[in-house]
Design an enzyme around this catalytic site. Structure first.
Site, PDB file in Angstrom:
ATOM      1  N   HIS A 123      33.074  58.568  41.835  1.00 42.02           N
ATOM      2  CA  HIS A 123      32.779  58.398  43.256  1.00 42.02           C
ATOM      3  C   HIS A 123      32.379  56.952  43.496  1.00 42.02           C
ATOM      4  CE1 HIS A 123      31.572  62.928  43.868  1.00 42.02           C
ATOM      5  NE2 HIS A 123      32.878  62.739  43.987  1.00 42.02           N
ATOM      6  N   GLU A 158      32.740  44.794  31.309  1.00 40.21           N
ATOM      7  CA  GLU A 158      33.788  44.484  32.295  1.00 40.21           C
ATOM      8  C   GLU A 158      33.790  43.001  32.676  1.00 40.21           C
ATOM      9  OE1 GLU A 158      32.296  47.352  35.063  1.00 40.21           O
ATOM     10  OE2 GLU A 158      31.516  45.831  36.416  1.00 40.21           O
TER      11      GLU A 158
HETATM   12  C1  NOJ Z   1      32.081  48.425  39.205  1.00 34.91           C
HETATM   13  C2  NOJ Z   1      31.798  49.311  38.048  1.00 34.91           C
HETATM   14  O1  NOJ Z   1      30.849  48.769  37.186  1.00 34.91           O
HETATM   15  C3  NOJ Z   1      33.109  49.545  37.312  1.00 34.91           C
HETATM   16  O2  NOJ Z   1      32.876  50.276  36.135  1.00 34.91           O
HETATM   17  C4  NOJ Z   1      34.075  50.238  38.228  1.00 34.91           C
HETATM   18  O3  NOJ Z   1      35.306  50.336  37.578  1.00 34.91           O
HETATM   19  C5  NOJ Z   1      34.263  49.439  39.514  1.00 34.91           C
HETATM   20  N1  NOJ Z   1      33.010  49.090  40.088  1.00 34.91           N
HETATM   21  C6  NOJ Z   1      35.061  50.222  40.535  1.00 34.91           C
HETATM   22  O4  NOJ Z   1      34.316  51.311  40.979  1.00 34.91           O
END
Ligand code: NOJ
Length: 667
Positions: free
Chosen positions: A380, A474
């Site tokens: 979500h 990320e």
């Molecule tokens: C930031 C979140 O840390 C990441 O895990 C996610 O893929 C993106 N937002 C998109 O919701």
């Protein structure tokens, strides 16, 4: 979490009515007598101080609360009575870094009355543990105060000298996703907690809070030399907290440790949260997952529909196959629902939580996953539009429940919630709490990204599995500063990690970044594997694309490493340089050790006395290869076995940016 009450000992309870202490000072000591919290009223102002082994760690520091349209409580007070209590229990965690937690403290409750106004009463409650202290404010029901708005706390932390602190700024950088700075405490910024401070003389402090339930998060700023003062995140209207009696603030906490490892093994924050409100916790399970995720961060896929859409039925089934073949519990699928347009990070963007894109056949996918014994992890993303999310919350969880989804990752990418409120404000705290409670009623576990900093709420709601609130992996996909430096993961266990589990998402095996070649995961492959032991989360992701994993011993370690532990010991550690952690599996007698270093190559000797004496163990080792180096040769690693016993010392060699992962199996 079940309380197993090995011993419950409620000690002497003393009420001293119309208390008449000559110097107006009272104190409570930790069960081992080493830590003492002193309370005193000086010229009608309430103060506390903290000592360890008779040395001051916190000098007399103010206590109290300020209100909108009401006089403060704290600066014109007298002591009415005190109450003392001893407490000792051992409780069992549903999941965690240690199964049994000792909760042993001595408590001092001071009842105060204001002397210059309406004679309002309030309490300050102190608990002294062997690993630190906590205190909170309590305003009981009474005639002269009912609804109120808090504009500030007086709460101060006056250190005896200018220590050195690991800190990240509050307000300026988003979602606690920052690199920690290490500087003398003369910090020009308002900073987030946990704030970890090295005081010298073998003394480490971490200031944070526990049980943040309906209040604003605490930040800290330097109000005077070596004096930190509480700054509460405000509402957009300026006040900090809206409340009514009976009222309890979160606990203000200070972990007091002689070495950095003891910060990590402290249970202070968890002990200052309420026991589980979820009676039947049998549906709450830790585990490992893969996801349609890294591909989006590396621009291979898109969240939105189009030729590169990641969350298609065919791709989801491919990921489910990979998870089933490799024993992963779940597959996270992002970008399956309407709302992922170009402008999804713009404030107020509206996602739809029960409307899949046409190329995502959720019925077919969920049936396929069930057949393969794999769980879908739902997603979500709210884009920070929390009202839109709350309006759909019940339906959204019902929808997932219908399709067998029992874990949901939530996201709040946006500068402010609903275009105006900070994530760490009382507004945000209330929203996050509502989501966790609603999820619990649908037997859904939560992985919360862009959260308010955790404060141990997982004890009360063990379906709150893990949270981001950290600069995770990320950033190694898209950050233009090159990615996380090698020392980042040697800092966060001692800083953000003290607030609870981190969904960092390691597991990179392919270090190339096709989009930003100068940005990449700056570790060796052995360090990627060791991180599964070093950084705790009850849900751990193997974040790379399935096609990048090869069937080797490093991948096997990721597949087999547990996510729930009987015990945790920090064997060695220097904040920002290296850390070695040993954890015992909750389901077997195996021990796991993870060791990581910063950019420096180093050898660390570890004593194996954590192993059971008189047993022989086979240790399986994933180590950095001969020429391994995060920069020039990240993928080389060695795998070998040895036989060891608890009397042995093992020398671990770590390459620059390297690591080592070990599994000890009793023979
Ligand atoms: C930031 C979140 O840390 C990441 O895990 C996610 O893929 C993106 N937002 C998109 O919701």
């Amino acid at each position: 979490m079940k309380i197993i009450n090995i011993i419950i000992l409620i000690g002497l309870i003393v009420w001293l009515f119309s208390c008449n202490s000559a110097d107006n000072s009272y104190q409570v000591a930790s069960p081992d007598g080493k830590i003492v919290v002193k309370f005193e009223v000086v010229q009608k102002q309430a103060y506390y101080s903290v000592l360890k082994n008779k040395n001051h760690l916190i000098l007399p520091s103010k206590l109290g609360l300020r209100f909108q349209e009401m006089k403060p409580l704290g600066d014109h007070v007298e002591v009415i009575s005190i109450q003392e209590k001893s407490f000792n229990e051992t409780w069992e965690q549903v999941w965690g870094e240690r199964r049994l937690i000792e909760n042993k403290y001595d408590e001092l409750t001071i009842k105060l009355r204001e002397t210059n106004g309406k004679g309002r009463n309030f309490y300050i409650i102190f608990r002294a543990f062997n690993d630190g202290i906590g205190f909170r404010y309590h305003i009981p029901d009474q005639g002269n105060i009912s609804e109120f708005r808090i504009t500030d706390e007086f709460t101060e932390f006056k250190l005896p000298k200018i220590g050195k602190a690991w800190w990240i700024p509050a307000y300026k950088e988003r979602f606690y996703e920052s690199l920690y700075r290490f500087t003398p405490l003369n910090i020009p910024d308002t900073v987030c907690t946990p704030l970890t401070i090295e005081m010298g003389d073998s003394s480490f402090l971490s200031i944070h809070e526990a049980n943040l339930t309906d209040y604003a998060a605490m930040n800290l700023y330097l109000s005077d030399t070596s004096m930190l003062t509480c700054d509460l995140t405000p509402w957009s209207t300026g006040e900090k907290v809206r409340a009514s009696t009976p009222f309890e603030s979160p606990w203000r906490t200070i972990i007091i440790a002689e070495n950095p490892g003891d910060l990590i093994t402290s249970s202070l924050m968890l002990n200052l949260n309420e026991p589980s409100k979820i009676k039947d916790t049998s549906w709450i399970k830790t585990g490992k997952y893969i996801g349609i995720w890294w591909g989006m961060h590396q621009n291979k896929y898109t969240w939105s529909q189009g030729p590169k859409h990641g969350a298609t039925t065919a791709n989801a089934m491919r990921y489910i196959d990979f998870a089933a073949e490799n024993n992963f519990d779940g597959v996270l699928i992002e970008g399956w629902n309407y709302g992922w347009d170009e402008d999804w990070t713009v404030n107020g963007h509206l996602f739809e939580f029960i409307k899949p894109y046409p190329d995502f056949d959720i019925k077919k996918i969920s049936n396929y996953a069930a057949k393969k014994g794999v769980k879908i992890i739902g997603h979500h993303e709210t884009g920070g539009a929390s009202i839109n999310y709350e309006n759909q919350l019940e339906d959204a969880f019902k929808f997932y429940q219908k399709y067998g989804v029992n874990t949901v990752k939530t996201g709040y990418v946006s500068d402010l919630l609903d275009g105006k409120e900070y994530h760490s404000s009382q507004y945000g705290v209330r929203h996050f709490r509502k989501v966790i409670e609603t999820a619990a009623s649908y037997h859904i576990m939560i992985d919360n990204h862009e959260p308010v900093i955790p404060t141990g709420l997982q004890r009360t709601f063990p379906n709150l599995m893990t949270q981001e609130g950290v600069r995770g992996q990320e950033w190694d996909a898209w950050s233009t500063d090159g990615g996380n430096p090698p020392d980042h993961t040697t800092v966060i266990p001692f800083t953000r990690g003290l607030a609870g589990p981190m969904d960092f998402t390691f597991g990179t095996f392919d270090f190339n970044n096709p989009v930003l070649p100068d940005t990449r995961v700056r570790t060796t492959i052995a360090k990627q594997v060791a991180l599964y032991v070093v950084i705790y989360s009850p849900l751990q992701m193997a974040s790379d694309l399935p096609e990048n994993y090869s069937d080797n011993e490093a991948f096997r370690f990721i597949k087999e490493v547990p996510t729930d532990w009987e015990d945790t010991q920090v064997l060695k550690g220097k904040i920002g340089d290296y850390i070695v952690i040993a954890r015992k599996d909750r389901q077997s007698d195996n021990w796991y050790v993870g060791a990581i270093t910063d950019e420096r190559e180093r050898s660390i000797a570890i004593n194996l006395s954590f192993l059971t004496s008189d047993s022989k163990y086979q240790v399986q080792i994933i180590a950095d290869g001969e020429q391994a180096n995060w920069d020039t040769n990240p993928t080389t690693f060695k795998y070998y076995n040895r036989e060891v016993q608890s009397i042995d010392t093992l020398v671990i060699h770590l390459a620059p940016g390297g690591g080592q992962a070990m599994r000890f199996i009793p023979q």
